[in-house]
Structures are given as C-alpha cells and as structure tokens.
Scaffold this active site. Structure first.
Site, short mmCIF file in Angstrom:
data_model
loop_
_atom_site.label_atom_id
_atom_site.label_comp_id
_atom_site.label_asym_id
_atom_site.label_seq_id
_atom_site.Cartn_x
_atom_site.Cartn_y
_atom_site.Cartn_z
N ASP A 40 0.86 -1.18 0.00
CA ASP A 40 0.00 0.00 0.00
C ASP A 40 0.90 1.23 0.00
O ASP A 40 2.04 1.19 0.45
CB ASP A 40 -0.96 0.03 1.19
CG ASP A 40 -2.21 0.87 0.90
OD1 ASP A 40 -3.24 0.28 0.48
OD2 ASP A 40 -2.15 2.11 1.05
N SER A 149 -12.16 -2.94 -14.28
CA SER A 149 -13.47 -2.42 -13.86
C SER A 149 -14.53 -2.72 -14.91
O SER A 149 -14.22 -2.75 -16.11
CB SER A 149 -13.40 -0.90 -13.67
OG SER A 149 -14.69 -0.37 -13.43
N TYR A 162 -11.00 7.46 -16.60
CA TYR A 162 -10.85 6.21 -15.82
C TYR A 162 -11.23 5.00 -16.66
O TYR A 162 -10.50 4.00 -16.69
CB TYR A 162 -11.74 6.31 -14.59
CG TYR A 162 -11.87 5.03 -13.78
CD1 TYR A 162 -10.87 4.66 -12.88
CD2 TYR A 162 -13.00 4.22 -13.89
CE1 TYR A 162 -11.00 3.49 -12.13
CE2 TYR A 162 -13.13 3.06 -13.15
CZ TYR A 162 -12.13 2.70 -12.26
OH TYR A 162 -12.25 1.55 -11.53
N LYS A 166 -8.72 1.91 -17.74
CA LYS A 166 -9.00 0.51 -17.36
C LYS A 166 -9.16 -0.37 -18.61
O LYS A 166 -8.74 -1.52 -18.62
CB LYS A 166 -10.24 0.43 -16.49
CG LYS A 166 -10.05 0.97 -15.07
CD LYS A 166 -9.12 0.10 -14.25
CE LYS A 166 -9.25 0.39 -12.76
NZ LYS A 166 -8.27 -0.38 -11.96
N THR A 197 -16.74 -0.27 -1.20
CA THR A 197 -15.54 0.05 -0.41
C THR A 197 -15.74 1.43 0.21
O THR A 197 -16.66 2.17 -0.17
CB THR A 197 -14.30 0.05 -1.32
OG1 THR A 197 -14.49 1.00 -2.36
CG2 THR A 197 -14.09 -1.33 -1.95
N1 LIG Z 1 -14.98 -0.34 -5.46
C1 LIG Z 1 -15.55 -0.46 -6.65
O1 LIG Z 1 -16.78 -0.29 -6.83
C2 LIG Z 1 -14.71 -0.84 -7.85
C3 LIG Z 1 -15.39 -1.17 -9.04
C4 LIG Z 1 -14.63 -1.53 -10.15
C5 LIG Z 1 -13.26 -1.57 -10.06
N2 LIG Z 1 -12.63 -1.23 -8.89
C6 LIG Z 1 -11.16 -1.29 -8.86
O2 LIG Z 1 -10.76 -2.10 -7.77
C7 LIG Z 1 -9.50 -1.63 -7.28
C8 LIG Z 1 -9.60 -1.40 -5.79
O3 LIG Z 1 -10.66 -0.47 -5.54
P1 LIG Z 1 -11.12 -0.16 -4.03
O4 LIG Z 1 -12.47 0.43 -4.13
O5 LIG Z 1 -10.89 -1.33 -3.18
O6 LIG Z 1 -10.07 0.99 -3.65
P2 LIG Z 1 -9.83 1.70 -2.22
O7 LIG Z 1 -9.70 3.14 -2.54
O8 LIG Z 1 -10.86 1.26 -1.24
O9 LIG Z 1 -8.43 1.11 -1.73
C9 LIG Z 1 -7.27 1.30 -2.51
C10 LIG Z 1 -6.02 1.14 -1.65
O10 LIG Z 1 -4.91 1.37 -2.53
C11 LIG Z 1 -3.99 2.26 -1.92
N3 LIG Z 1 -3.32 3.01 -3.01
C12 LIG Z 1 -3.85 4.05 -3.71
N4 LIG Z 1 -2.96 4.48 -4.62
C13 LIG Z 1 -1.85 3.69 -4.48
C14 LIG Z 1 -0.60 3.67 -5.13
N5 LIG Z 1 -0.31 4.53 -6.12
N6 LIG Z 1 0.32 2.73 -4.73
C15 LIG Z 1 0.04 1.87 -3.72
N7 LIG Z 1 -1.15 1.86 -3.06
C16 LIG Z 1 -2.08 2.77 -3.45
C17 LIG Z 1 -4.83 3.14 -1.03
O11 LIG Z 1 -4.05 3.70 0.03
C18 LIG Z 1 -5.91 2.17 -0.53
O12 LIG Z 1 -5.50 1.54 0.68
C19 LIG Z 1 -9.15 -0.38 -8.09
O13 LIG Z 1 -8.29 -0.74 -9.16
C20 LIG Z 1 -10.50 0.07 -8.63
O14 LIG Z 1 -10.37 0.81 -9.82
C21 LIG Z 1 -13.33 -0.86 -7.80
#
Ligand SMILES: NC(=O)c1ccc[n+]([C@@H]2O[C@H](COP(=O)([O-])OP(=O)(O)OC[C@H]3O[C@@H](n4cnc5c(N)ncnc54)[C@H](O)[C@@H]3O)[C@@H](O)[C@H]2O)c1
Length: 271
Positions: A40, A149, A162, A166, A197
């Site tokens: 992280d 995504s 975005y 993706k 999340t």
């Molecule tokens: N939550 C959704 O609805 C959703 C839907 C489709 C895709 N996604 C994808 O799933 C993945 C995770 O999403 P999430 O909602 O769990 O995210 P989140 O924001 O809840 O958690 C992301 C974590 O990554 C860390 N982080 C951010 N930038 C970073 C970097 N440059 N280097 C290292 N760590 C970093 C943050 O500190 C955080 O702890 C992402 O790629 C997101 O695009 C999420």
C-alpha cells in the site's frame, strides 16, 4: 468429493491491499495458503492488514510503496523475492481516481486530469506488470492478475478517463499473455462491478446507490469477498488453462442500463 484450491508454498503480492478489495484479496490468498506481500501507499494500512492476516495464523509481510514510482516498484518486487523466496502470484489492484480528481463532463477533462488518472490506473499496471513478469520468467512461471473495472467494458459518461485507462489494462492483458505464455506466465484481469468500499461509499449518494442496485439484474452490489474468492480461483491451478482473459464480476450490471444521465449523484471521486 471436495476440490480444494491450495496455494500452500506459493508467494503472492497484492498491490493497494491496505483497504477495500485489495485487502480482502490479500486475506483470502493467505487463507488459501500463500505467503502474501501486502502493498500500500500508506505503510500503516499495509501493516494493519499484515496484522489481520497473521492473527488468523497465516503468513504476510508489508511492502509499502507508491506503485506509480518505477524505482519503488522495482525495489518492492525485489524485496518480495528476497523475503518470501520468489513470486508466484501478483495481483495488481491499485486503481481508482487519484486524490483531487473526480468525474466530470468530457469537455472539462484537462491534461492534468488525464495524466493523473492514466498514471494511477494504466501506468501502475505497466510498471508492476513489468517487474513481476521479469521475475516470473526467470523463475519459470507465475500468474499475474489485474483488477480493472466494469467501466472498461461499456461507455462511461462523466468518467471517460478512468474507463479508458482501465480498458487499456484489459488490452494490455492480451499482449502480455501472448508474450509471456511460452515462459509459463498467465496474465488475466478481473473487472468488478460496483463494490461498497470506503472510497465508493464516500463518493455515491444514497439515491445513486439505490439506482445502481435497481438497474442490476441480481439487485445488489458485489461483495469484497466474492471478488477475492474469484482471484484465488483465477490464480490457482484450477484456472491453469486461462490466460489473456478478463472476467466481469458485476452481478449482471453490464447487461443493464445503469449509467447516469448526468453527473448528479456523484459527490466525490468514484471508480
Ligand atoms: N470499489 C468499486 O466499486 C470498484 C469497481 C470496479 C473496479 N474497482 C477497482 O478495484 C480496485 C480497488 O478499488 P477499491 O475500491 O478497493 O479501492 P480503495 O480506494 O478502497 O483502496 C485502494 C487502496 O490502494 C492504496 N493506493 C492508492 N494508490 C496507491 C498507489 N499509487 N500505490 C500503492 N497503493 C495505493 C490506497 O491507500 C488504498 O489503501 C481499483 O483498481 C479500482 O479501480 C473498484
């Protein structure tokens, strides 16, 4: 008869695993037997997830790094190899909109918006994928999985940068799979639908969440652990003939029309 998915003796790296979907993936890979490196940007988050995993009797180490930084990524992968003895599974989960960026009408996206969003979604995939693939080729194989995504699979009004970034990762997967397949490295993507999340909860109004659920065939959002279990499967030997694919895990949302007609209902950065 049961068919176990056993990652015992394997090593795994999960990026952005200090919260949300990545955290759950790290926990489930550890439960399946892998020794997991938890990355992280925030060391406190990575350490907290390591503590959760070790409290369950599983193995994990923290490897804090910013995945947008090539030098930091190379050092992270080298640390994983040294401390865990190799790298069999890499889950590249970092993504989302970086701080300060939010959905907006296409005509209002400027260079800095595009740069930052591509950096946080496409460049992290390229940098981490390269370092991981090089090590896996040296070691005779492995499994790389990118978290992309559902937005990459359909028009995404007000979220164009975005979704484009993706979609580029979904395509990167195919090129990597063809190049790396002969060396025994599989490369796939998992594309989640909306998952509650903390980042998403802070970004959507209640009305927007209800509209998404209403327009989704299964009438619900996706749960973190459902995505994590899919990752455990896709990176396991049960999926050993699968490479160059992306798997949409979205409760059927792709099939419906859940897109906003405008950017109302979005309060801060989203997917
Ligand atoms: N939550 C959704 O609805 C959703 C839907 C489709 C895709 N996604 C994808 O799933 C993945 C995770 O999403 P999430 O909602 O769990 O995210 P989140 O924001 O809840 O958690 C992301 C974590 O990554 C860390 N982080 C951010 N930038 C970073 C970097 N440059 N280097 C290292 N760590 C970093 C943050 O500190 C955080 O702890 C992402 O790629 C997101 O695009 C999420």
């Amino acid at each position: 008869m049961s068919i176990p998915i056993d990652h015992a003796g394997r090593t795994a790296l999960v990026t952005g695993a200090g919260a949300g979907i990545g955290r759950e993936i790290a926990r489930w890979l550890a439960r399946a037997g892998a020794a997991v490196a938890v990355n992280d940007l925030r060391p406190d988050r990575a350490e907290a997830v390591v503590a959760e995993i070790t409290d369950e009797g599983c193995t994990a180490i923290a490897v804090a790094a910013d995945c947008r930084d090539e030098t930091a990524v190379d050092a992270m992968v080298a640390t994983v190899a040294n401390r865990l003895g190799g790298l069999d599974i890499a889950v590249n989960n970092v993504g989302m909109l970086p701080p300060g960026r939010r959905p907006r009408p296409f005509v209002r996206y400027r260079y800095d918006d595009w740069h930052d969003i591509i950096d946080q979604n496409l460049m992290v995939a390229a940098l981490c994928g390269r370092a991981e693939a090089e090590l896996m080729v040296e070691r005779g194989g492995g499994s790389i999985l990118f978290v992309t995504s559902g937005e990459a699979t359909r028009p995404s009004p007000y979220n164009a940068a975005y979704a484009a970034a993706k979609a580029a990762v979904n395509h990167l997967v195919t090129s990597m799979a063809v190049e790396l397949g002969p060396a025994g490295v599989r490369v796939n993507a998992m594309a989640p639908g909306t998952t509650m999340t903390e980042t998403v909860a802070a970004a959507f109004t209640q009305e927007r969440m209800e509209a998404i659920v209403e327009a989704t065939p299964l009438r619900r959002m996706v749960e973190h652990d459902e995505l994590a279990r899919l990752v455990v499967f896709l990176t396991s030997d049960l999926a050993r003939c699968i490479t160059g694919q992306f798997l949409l895990a979205d409760a059927g949302a792709f099939l419906s029309r859940s897109r906003p007609a405008n950017d109302e209902g979005l309060t801060s950065p989203i997917r």
